[in-house]
Scaffold this motif. Structure first.
Motif, PDB file in Angstrom:
ATOM      1  N   SER A   2      -7.432  20.725  37.965  1.00 43.17           N
ATOM      2  CA  SER A   2      -6.236  20.964  38.773  1.00 43.17           C
ATOM      3  C   SER A   2      -6.382  22.285  39.522  1.00 43.17           C
ATOM      4  N   LEU A   3      -5.998  22.281  40.786  1.00 41.09           N
ATOM      5  CA  LEU A   3      -6.061  23.487  41.608  1.00 41.09           C
ATOM      6  C   LEU A   3      -4.758  23.642  42.380  1.00 41.09           C
ATOM      7  N   ALA A   4      -4.326  24.889  42.541  1.00 39.36           N
ATOM      8  CA  ALA A   4      -3.086  25.154  43.270  1.00 39.36           C
ATOM      9  C   ALA A   4      -3.220  26.440  44.064  1.00 39.36           C
ATOM     10  N   SER A   5      -2.471  26.531  45.144  1.00 40.46           N
ATOM     11  CA  SER A   5      -2.429  27.753  45.944  1.00 40.46           C
ATOM     12  C   SER A   5      -1.034  28.354  45.855  1.00 40.46           C
ATOM     13  N   SER A   6      -0.982  29.674  45.977  1.00 38.68           N
ATOM     14  CA  SER A   6       0.310  30.357  45.957  1.00 38.68           C
ATOM     15  C   SER A   6       0.261  31.538  46.927  1.00 38.68           C
ATOM     16  N   GLU A   7      -0.242  32.681  46.467  1.00 36.50           N
ATOM     17  CA  GLU A   7      -0.221  33.893  47.285  1.00 36.50           C
ATOM     18  C   GLU A   7      -0.984  33.739  48.592  1.00 36.50           C
ATOM     19  N   SER A   8      -2.089  33.018  48.566  1.00 34.64           N
ATOM     20  CA  SER A   8      -2.922  32.888  49.760  1.00 34.64           C
ATOM     21  C   SER A   8      -2.240  32.075  50.860  1.00 34.64           C
ATOM     22  N   GLY A   9      -1.268  31.243  50.485  1.00 33.57           N
ATOM     23  CA  GLY A   9      -0.596  30.405  51.465  1.00 33.57           C
ATOM     24  C   GLY A   9      -1.432  29.239  51.941  1.00 33.57           C
ATOM     25  N   ARG A  10      -2.553  28.996  51.290  1.00 36.83           N
ATOM     26  CA  ARG A  10      -3.444  27.908  51.707  1.00 36.83           C
ATOM     27  C   ARG A  10      -2.814  26.550  51.406  1.00 36.83           C
ATOM     28  N   LEU A  11      -2.926  25.634  52.367  1.00 36.19           N
ATOM     29  CA  LEU A  11      -2.421  24.280  52.193  1.00 36.19           C
ATOM     30  C   LEU A  11      -3.612  23.321  52.128  1.00 36.19           C
TER      31      LEU A  11
END
Length: 255
Positions: free
Chosen positions: A195-204
């Protein structure tokens, strides 16, 4: 620019720019060239700006896959290399990476987790402890063997997936922007999830990100499969050696 103004030399600059309707970062290449008068004095500059995001991401992908492959091949103890792989994925691919494998009872066991912000790990553990059964997506992926991706996570999505108000507040604190999960398969059987998620980077995340994650999932599955085959071969060799010793002892007694 500071160096180019006195020297008059052209300059290239690579940088990330926040743009687009989804406000995501893309790589650009800016070039500046001087325009001089008859006496050689700079009168103006002409600049160009080129989107090189695809090329830049392709370079990063090749480098990341090469490093991941070398890491997985470095040891037969994949439970030691998987945490290192999760750390490698952050920030190469995401701000948060979690790897889970099925245990002997068929339950998902987290064997690796990494986050760009170490303080968020405590928050992740709190959510898992208080809401251990809230993992419908993981169960679907184990059952179907198919990847899932949420390009842009909205607050409405968090509200629908949360169990209560406290659960919703914890999810909001994670600051999730985008999420994807891919299966780990061994001999066509789904035995785990990345599982991978983005948060601070704002990557979509886009489909190409899912493709890269699936390639990592395949490599992890191949590594586990090779280790299991090696262990099976080693056990068979030991049984053959024990059988040979027993035969020699029997022949010795008979003689």
């Amino acid at each position: 620019w500071t160096k180019s103004v006195p020297s008059g030399q052209s300059y290239p600059v690579e940088y990330r720019y926040l743009c687009g309707s989804d406000w995501s970062f893309r790589w650009f290449l800016a070039r500046g060239v001087r325009v001089a008068d008859s006496e050689g004095r700079i009168v103006r500059w002409i600049g160009s700006c080129t989107d090189i995001d695809d090329h830049k991401r392709s370079e990063e992908t090749h480098r990341f896959l090469a490093e991941a492959g070398a890491l997985l091949a470095s040891s037969l103890d994949y439970r030691r290399t998987l945490p290192a792989l999760a750390h490698l994925a952050v920030p190469h691919m995401a701000d948060w990476c979690s790897i889970q494998l099925l245990d002997s009872n068929g339950n998902l066991e987290r064997v690796a987790v990494s986050h760009a912000d170490p303080q968020r790990l405590d928050l992740i553990r709190e959510i898992e402890q208080q809401y251990p059964d809230e993992n419908d997506a993981a169960r679907r992926i184990i059952h179907t063997g198919t990847s899932e991706c949420v390009h842009d996570i909205t607050d409405d999505m968090l509200a629908v997936s949360s169990r209560d108000r406290h659960h919703l507040e914890l999810l909001r604190l994670l600051g999730l922007r985008s999420w994807m999960a891919v299966p780990i398969k061994v001999d066509q059987r789904t035995t785990g999830i990345i599982s991978l998620a983005s948060s601070e980077s704002g990557r979509l995340f886009e489909q190409r990100d899912v493709d890269i994650a699936e390639e990592i999932g395949r490599r992890v599955g191949n590594t586990i499969d090779n280790v299991q085959l090696f262990e099976m071969t080693l056990q068979e060799r030991r049984r053959a050696e024990e059988a040979s010793r027993a035969k020699d002892e029997l022949l010795g007694v008979t003689s």
